[in-house]
Write an enzyme that holds these catalytic residues in place. Structure first.
Site, short mmCIF file in Angstrom:
data_model
loop_
_atom_site.label_atom_id
_atom_site.label_comp_id
_atom_site.label_asym_id
_atom_site.label_seq_id
_atom_site.Cartn_x
_atom_site.Cartn_y
_atom_site.Cartn_z
N LYS A 19 -2.70 8.59 6.56
CA LYS A 19 -1.44 8.80 6.87
C LYS A 19 -0.59 7.81 7.28
CE LYS A 19 0.93 12.91 6.79
NZ LYS A 19 0.64 14.15 5.94
N GLY B 271 8.37 34.05 5.08
CA GLY B 271 9.02 33.00 4.56
C GLY B 271 8.95 33.13 3.18
N GLY C 143 10.37 30.84 0.83
CA GLY C 143 10.59 29.50 0.28
C GLY C 143 9.85 29.19 -0.90
N VAL D 57 6.78 28.13 -1.46
CA VAL D 57 5.56 28.59 -1.88
C VAL D 57 5.68 30.18 -1.53
CG1 VAL D 57 3.21 28.83 -0.89
CG2 VAL D 57 4.59 26.65 -0.95
N TYR E 66 7.73 32.78 -1.89
CA TYR E 66 8.36 33.64 -2.85
C TYR E 66 7.35 33.63 -4.18
CZ TYR E 66 11.70 36.39 -5.06
OH TYR E 66 12.15 37.56 -5.69
P1 NAD Z 1 10.24 25.99 2.22
O1 NAD Z 1 11.34 25.17 3.15
O2 NAD Z 1 10.91 25.96 1.10
O3 NAD Z 1 10.17 27.54 2.73
C1 NAD Z 1 10.26 27.91 4.17
C2 NAD Z 1 10.96 29.39 4.23
O4 NAD Z 1 10.89 29.76 5.73
C3 NAD Z 1 12.36 29.11 4.04
O5 NAD Z 1 12.88 30.36 3.09
C4 NAD Z 1 12.96 29.41 5.54
O6 NAD Z 1 14.29 30.00 5.57
C5 NAD Z 1 11.71 30.52 6.01
N1 NAD Z 1 11.79 30.54 7.50
C6 NAD Z 1 11.84 29.69 8.45
N2 NAD Z 1 11.64 30.01 9.52
C7 NAD Z 1 11.06 31.32 9.67
C8 NAD Z 1 10.66 32.37 10.33
N3 NAD Z 1 10.88 32.18 11.57
N4 NAD Z 1 10.65 33.55 9.90
C9 NAD Z 1 10.57 33.83 8.53
N5 NAD Z 1 10.79 32.80 7.81
C10 NAD Z 1 11.25 31.65 8.19
O7 NAD Z 1 8.91 25.48 2.57
P2 NAD Z 1 7.75 25.76 1.58
O8 NAD Z 1 7.74 24.52 0.68
O9 NAD Z 1 7.57 27.04 0.96
O10 NAD Z 1 6.40 25.49 2.71
C11 NAD Z 1 6.15 26.58 3.56
C12 NAD Z 1 5.00 26.53 4.41
O11 NAD Z 1 3.80 25.92 3.60
C13 NAD Z 1 5.28 25.18 5.20
O12 NAD Z 1 4.71 25.36 6.70
C14 NAD Z 1 4.77 23.90 4.51
O13 NAD Z 1 4.53 22.93 5.29
C15 NAD Z 1 3.48 24.73 4.03
N6 NAD Z 1 3.02 23.91 2.59
C16 NAD Z 1 3.78 23.72 1.63
C17 NAD Z 1 3.19 23.16 0.58
C18 NAD Z 1 4.12 22.84 -0.45
O14 NAD Z 1 3.74 22.50 -1.70
N7 NAD Z 1 5.36 23.21 -0.60
C19 NAD Z 1 1.81 22.43 0.54
C20 NAD Z 1 1.08 22.61 1.73
C21 NAD Z 1 1.66 23.29 2.75
#
Ligand code: NAD
Length: 344
Positions: free
Chosen positions: A80, A177, A179, A181, A183
């Site tokens: 990292k 959440g 977002g 992932v 949805y």
């Molecule tokens: P994103 O930012 O697209 O979505 C996060 C969602 O969570 C948003 O819609 C936000 O409004 C909502 N949110 C924030 N606080 C909240 C709360 N207190 N209660 C309910 N909803 C809340 O992020 P993402 O890319 O979908 O990632 C989601 C999680 O998965 C994160 O923790 C991220 O680190 C982890 N992750 C993502 C990936 C990836 O490929 N995107 C890979 C590994 C881990």
């Protein structure tokens, strides 16, 4: 300033301090372990309060990537990098290019990708000076669908383990959440016949889930206590803690959020309560697996088949946890250590 005596030092192979006066770059690259291959891990840019904080973060995150990459069955070790600075005000293309020079100096022992505070555009700048970079804009793909698919197969493996059933038909799942992932996971669960309860602060996302997926939406704090079979945290870290665990009615926790356990002891607390916990770094590895498959020879079927193996890995972890009488996150760490040869 210390490295070897910090609690986060875990026999890291190499820790490099890189600087560039012209651009103001101050970075730390931590290579934890390269037994399985070059150390892959993102580059985080953050306004750390102190250099000690930055070192601790680099060491901790690099170690985490060794475990994650090993359990994702990737020919990569863990590393990292962190850049000390505010990504909003201090980041320039020139600074990211200087970061590329620093990465290149490691000769391929470390492969960089985006992380908090950096993005695919920054990787274009990094790429000017090194080929040891993944997720470059224009070449890269969105990892979120692969992460969501990995979570979906992970939920199914967890349901099979704890509830002894292969179908999700009629199961109730709480998704926190909606977002990138969350949805997509909710959509796959709904298509498989699950009933959804969802939470998000984004009203538009909630409205869409109600309209498209027939989901019920609840308030942010209400999601933990829902009468569901599975709780899928897909928003924030540290959501499994002293306050939330007593509220849980779900028998399974399986979602994409990073660092779900507020502290290690909360893994034991879940096990004591009879809740099966899918270790986050195992179930959310779809994105990093997808990054591995990106490139000119990309084949979606091959990439997603690899992501699908997350189910087998989780099943192996659950069997080991049962046999050894340890929480699942401990069994996961042990399996990872076997794979990257910690003892060696
Ligand atoms: P994103 O930012 O697209 O979505 C996060 C969602 O969570 C948003 O819609 C936000 O409004 C909502 N949110 C924030 N606080 C909240 C709360 N207190 N209660 C309910 N909803 C809340 O992020 P993402 O890319 O979908 O990632 C989601 C999680 O998965 C994160 O923790 C991220 O680190 C982890 N992750 C993502 C990936 C990836 O490929 N995107 C890979 C590994 C881990």
């Amino acid at each position: 300033m210390t490295v070897f005596s910090t609690p986060h030092f875990d026999d890291h192979e190499q820790v490099v301090f890189a600087s560039d006066a012209a651009t103001g770059l101050k970075a730390i690259i931590a290579v934890h372990n390269t037994h399985r291959g070059p150390a892959l891990g993102g580059c985080r840019m953050w306004a750390y309060g102190s250099e000690e904080e930055a070192i601790a973060d680099a060491l901790r995150l690099a170690r985490g990537m060794t475990y994650k990459n090993a359990l994702a069955d990737l020919p990569w070790g863990g590393g990292k990098s962190v850049i000390i600075g505010d990504a909003k005000t201090d980041k320039t293309p020139e600074l990211m290019q200087a970061m590329g020079v620093a990465v290149e100096r490691l000769g391929g022992r470390y492969i960089v990708a985006e992380d908090v505070g950096t993005n695919p555009d920054d990787m274009v700048a990094v790429h000017k000076h090194t080929d040891h970079v993944r997720g470059v804009k224009g070449e890269g793909f969105d990892p979120s669908p692969a992460t969501a698919f990995g979570c979906f197969v992970g939920v199914k493996a967890s349901v099979q383990e704890r509830l002894g059933r292969t179908s999700l038909q009629g199961l109730r799942v709480a998704v926190q959440g909606l977002g990138h992932v969350g949805y997509d996971l909710a959509r796959q669960l709904s298509e498989a016949g699950a009933d959804l309860v969802v939470s998000d602060m984004d009203d538009a996302a909630l409205a869409r889930a109600r309209a498209e997926l027939g989901a019920e939406s609840v308030g942010l704090d209400q999601i933990y206590a829902q009468d569901v079979d599975v709780f899928a945290p897909c928003a924030l870290g540290a959501v499994l803690n002293d306050e939330t665990i007593p509220k849980l009615k779900a028998r399974i926790v399986a979602g994409s959020a990073n660092n779900q356990l507020a502290e290690d002891r909360h893994g034991q607390a879940l096990a004591d309560k009879g809740v099966l916990y899918a270790p986050d770094y195992v179930i959310n590895a779809g994105g990093v697996i997808h990054i591995f498959h990106e490139g000119p020879d990309y084949d979606k079927q091959t990439a997603f088949a690899h992501v699908g193996r997350i189910a087998e890995t989780l099943t192996a972890i659950y069997e080991r946890a049962r046999a050894a009488g340890v929480p699942t996150h401990v069994a996961a760490d042990r399996l990872a250590e076997e794979r990257f040869g910690k003892a060696a």
